[in-house]
Design an enzyme around this catalytic site. Structure first.
Site, short mmCIF file in Angstrom:
data_model
loop_
_atom_site.label_atom_id
_atom_site.label_comp_id
_atom_site.label_asym_id
_atom_site.label_seq_id
_atom_site.Cartn_x
_atom_site.Cartn_y
_atom_site.Cartn_z
N SER A 85 -9.63 28.59 -40.05
CA SER A 85 -9.48 27.21 -39.64
C SER A 85 -10.60 26.67 -38.76
CB SER A 85 -8.14 27.03 -38.92
OG SER A 85 -8.12 27.78 -37.71
N SER B 244 -9.32 33.14 -38.50
CA SER B 244 -9.87 31.79 -38.46
C SER B 244 -11.22 31.66 -37.77
CB SER B 244 -8.89 30.83 -37.78
OG SER B 244 -7.79 30.59 -38.63
N LYS C 55 -14.13 24.36 -30.89
CA LYS C 55 -13.08 23.87 -31.80
C LYS C 55 -12.20 22.87 -31.05
CE LYS C 55 -9.70 26.21 -34.87
NZ LYS C 55 -9.23 27.58 -35.23
#
Lengths: 453, 67
Positions: free
Chosen positions: A153, A177, A78
């Site tokens: 996310s 997330s 990420k």
């Protein structure tokens, strides 16, 4: 063959690498070719460093005998994780020039284990939201239905695995997330015990709630990555189900849930009972104020971090995140401290629950992946914001810090994955992974690969 | 507890220091339209409920202890 390898588990890739059936260079090229083909539609990556990946792969011997646990395994992270020499954007216009000087601890640990980083994954701006919507880099779609969300996310991390663009990914989990997008995309999402995996070198959202986590194709891979992240971790072998006491919190965690998801959980519980586990009802702490407590901690902490950028670059944040940060400024210190005291109460109450059971089982999400652009979703006639629904069953365990893992357990008639969530005692990460491995080994369920054509 | 007033938030912004939020952010807190934040008024009401719950000597959460 290349599709088969692109969707192979790390365990399978390790076996083929060690047998000399495939080289690290071939693996990187397979993923690079797929990224070229699916990268745009998947919105999985913000940046790539394939040349560095190729150089590292070329240094991996054809028949490696180095003993490195992840030697030659391509992964992604990420874009909150620092990778030396690359920009860490946080998925935002704010940090377009934020070049990292060194690797995040988690990235360094995977690299030391021989893994090869392909690039940085898309996300909800600065991890503020569970839908993964990002106006700058696009919204990652679900690999099983591109009109629906991958979830967030860690949206790009889930999409990267779902579209077969890497073998594993690092994400962060502040309210679900990692676990929620993994669940919506048919993957395993693992959030270890709070603080057990270092978050140094990762852009924070909320220090109290942030966890570094992993997205993998199965629980065995999650265990491999966990051991690489934490070399002192104990070996993880599939656990025995006989005698295992599994708590079922019927209140809240099975409420306002899609009927097909509940059916899949019932089937999984039947399997666990037949395998010798004891399933018992458990009474959880009151969930009445949990979202309020979480929000009251999140927003002042997010503001405290982002304050440094606001004067010069405040106009570059998205409008919704700016409003969230403004909320953080308007809360009283006493309200923040009270919320932190509630979190301590939740932790103590959950520790009492774990005195009676080994593990807790819930659905991972109350809904399947919502359509892209849906502001609200409806279950049992009640509407709620899509992001709230996605993380309704996961966010509590960010406050308590217990290790939690989501794993696929069914397929919805709408053609989208369904997942369960397992929660373990503090520091019992290895036992939780072992239980998940036993379930995936013995439970007669396998998810079809997404049809990208 | 009185209803949240836009002027109150403008006062916090202008008199207590901190970042000078645009009127758009202040308006969102008073009258939410973006869907992520439920609205400051609702949050304040919930926080007022929390204030009435006795937490005794419970300290704020810190790190998870070692095993």
């Amino acid at each position: 063959m290349s599709r088969q390898l692109a969707y192979a588990s790390i365990g399978e890739l390790r076996r083929r690498l060690q047998a000399g059936e495939v080289s690290a260079t071939q693996l990187v090229e397979i993923y690079a070719e797929r990224i070229a083909r699916h990268g745009d539609c998947s919105k999985a990556f913000i940046s790539l460093d394939l040349e560095a990946a190729r150089r590292k792969a070329a240094a991996v011997p054809r028949e490696p005998a180095t003993g490195l646990a992840l030697n030659g395994i391509p992964y992604a992270c990420k874009d909150l994780f620092d990778v030396a020499g690359q920009v860490t954007t946080g998925g935002s216009q704010v940090l377009q020039d934020n070049v990292a000087e060194c690797d995040a601890d988690a990235v360094a640990a995977l690299n030391r284990a021989g893994a090869i980083c392909l690039g940085k994954n898309n996300l909800h701006e600065f991890a503020y939201g569970a839908t993964g919507e990002n106006t700058l880099y696009g919204t990652a779609p679900n690999p099983y239905d591109r009109s629906r969300l991958a979830g967030g996310s860690s949206s790009g991390s889930a999409a990267a695995l779902g579209f077969g663009l890497c073998a594993a990914a690092l994400g962060t989990d502040t309210g679900g997330s990692v676990r929620a997008p993994a669940a919506l995309c048919g993957l395993v999402g693992f959030k270890p015990t709070f603080g057990r995996v270092s978050s140094a070198g990762v852009i924070p959202y909320s220090w109290t709630l942030d966890h570094v986590g992993t997205l993998t194709r199965n629980a065995a891979d999650a265990a491999l990555i966990f051991r690489a992240l934490l070399p002192g971790a104990r070996d993880v072998a599939p656990a025995r189900l006989e005698g295992c006491v599994i708590g079922i919190p019927r209140e809240f965690f099975f409420d306002r849930c899609d009927a097909e998801i509940l059916d899949c959980l019932d089937a999984l519980m039947d399997f666990l009972r037949a395998a010798g586990a004891s399933l018992v009802p458990v009474e959880m702490p009151s969930m009445e104020h949990t979202r309020t407590v979480s929000l009251t901690v999140q927003m002042p902490e997010a503001l405290s971090y982002h304050n440094r950028y606001l004067e010069q670059r405040g106009h570059l944040y998205s409008q919704d995140f700016r409003a969230g940060l403004a909320l953080g400024q308007c809360l009283l210190a006493e309200q923040y401290i009270r919320a932190k005291r509630f979190i301590e109460r939740y932790r103590r109450e959950m520790d009492a629950v774990f005195a009676e059971v080994d593990t807790i089982l819930t659905p991972a999400t109350p809904v399947i992946a919502p359509p892209i652009g849906a502001v609200e979703v409806s279950v049992d006639g009640a509407s709620e914001p899509a992001g709230n629904a996605i993380t309704r069953y996961t966010s509590f365990f960010n406050m308590t810090g217990h290790p939690a893992l989501t794993l696929p357990c069914g397929m919805h008639s709408a053609g989208l994955p369904i997942a369960a969530q397992l929660i373990g005692r503090h520091h019992a990460d290895e036992q939780l992974l072992a239980l998940a491995q036993r379930i995936e080994t013995d439970y007669a369920f396998s998810l079809p690969l997404p049809d990208l054509d | 507890m009185q209803k949240l007033d836009r002027q109150t938030l403008l006062g916090i912004r202008d008199q207590l220091g901190g970042y000078a939020w645009d009127d758009a952010e202040i308006d969102e807190l008073v009258d939410p339209k973006l869907g992520i934040i439920t609205g400051f008024q609702e949050l304040l009401q919930q926080l007022e409920q929390l204030r009435k719950i006795d937490l005794g000597a419970t300290p704020p959460a810190g790190d998870i202890g070692k095993p």
